[in-house]
Write an enzyme that holds these catalytic residues in place. Structure first.
Site, short mmCIF file in Angstrom:
data_model
loop_
_atom_site.label_atom_id
_atom_site.label_comp_id
_atom_site.label_asym_id
_atom_site.label_seq_id
_atom_site.Cartn_x
_atom_site.Cartn_y
_atom_site.Cartn_z
N GLU A 152 3.90 6.42 9.64
CA GLU A 152 4.10 7.05 8.52
C GLU A 152 4.46 8.58 8.70
O GLU A 152 3.49 9.60 9.09
CB GLU A 152 2.87 6.98 7.67
N GLU A 250 -2.24 5.55 -3.21
CA GLU A 250 -2.91 6.31 -2.44
C GLU A 250 -2.82 7.63 -3.14
O GLU A 250 -2.00 8.60 -2.52
CB GLU A 250 -2.38 6.28 -1.13
#
Length: 265
Positions: A152, A250
């Site tokens: 990520e 998130e």
């Protein structure tokens, strides 16, 4: 929202008013059947009793654990991952075994390995080599449970080397050439947008390669509707272009977590 992708609630940013092991039930009571977490323990190798309590909390809540971070040092904070840290290889490798154990017990399949910040005392080439070797080892550890290591790009840390989709996709490609087939790109639309990526173009060109999607609005990282990212269109386009996995919520809610889901209906 006009897509039909399912949601998984990131219980490291949502329901933080509750102790970690009470958050899965809170997500269930809010209407969700899946959760994901950052590494939920203080250390890379917590006591077995703590792992057992975490797994029991997932099972007792009646939710699926879809995703889990590998140990990332202090997060949020000074580390942002230890994948590339030359002095923490043993710590990371020990953690991969516990992640695989949790995966075997919960069915989780997505595992985020955060690269970590550049250490000013270390040779960047050595850090990169460390990150690749640790990625291969992590991929081997979770392969036996059908797991995927996720890479990520993140924002908010200038010394974190993976900032754009191109950075993340290039690292995934390197890891695959090094022998790890089960490594994939994690597209966090908030981080990509904040770092200046054309998120719509990334979706159009690479959605079929995404191992996972996470969302928050930008700017601010709040729930969808608090910023100006076209999240509905981005998710519909991701699905149209080949992504079929869950979408991790998130975000940092601007209201109590249980009240932050009105945008879904």
């Amino acid at each position: 929202m006009s897509h039909t992708l399912g949601y998984t609630v990131n219980c490291s940013l949502l329901f933080t008013e509750l102790p970690v092991n009470e958050r899965p039930r809170a997500a269930r009571e809010a209407g969700f059947d899946a959760v994901e977490f950052w590494w939920p323990f203080e250390t890379a190798t917590p006591p077995q009793a703590d792992i057992d309590a975490f797994v029991a909390a997932i099972e007792n809540a009646g939710v699926r654990l879809t995703g889990l971070n590998f140990f990332a040092g202090q997060l949020p904070g000074p580390d942002r991952g230890v994948l590339s840290h030359p002095d923490r290889i043993a710590e990371f490798r020990a953690n991969t075994e516990l992640v695989a154990q949790i995966a075997e017990r919960t069915g989780a399949t997505g595992f985020n390995a955060l690269y970590g910040r550049t250490q000013d005392w270390a040779d960047p080439a050595e850090q990169h080599r460390t990150a690749l070797e640790n990625t291969v080892a992590a991929a081997e550890a979770v392969a036996r449970v059908g797991g995927t290591v996720l890479i990520e790009p993140i924002s908010g840390a200038d010394d974190y080397p993976l900032k754009t989709a191109a950075d993340g996709l290039a690292f995934v490609e390197e890891a695959r050439k090094a022998g790890a087939d089960n490594v994939a790109f994690l597209a966090d639309f908030f981080h990509l947008a904040v770092n200046g990526d054309d998120v719509a173009r990334v979706v159009r060109d690479h959605a079929a390669e995404f191992g996972h999607i996470q969302i928050a609005d930008a700017p601010g990282r709040g729930e969808p509707g608090t910023g100006d990212l076209p999240l509905d269109a981005l998710l519909a386009d991701s699905q149209a272009n080949g992504y079929s996995g869950p979408v991790g919520l998130e975000y940092k809610p601007t209201v109590p977590s249980a009240e932050s889901f009105g945008w879904i209906r």
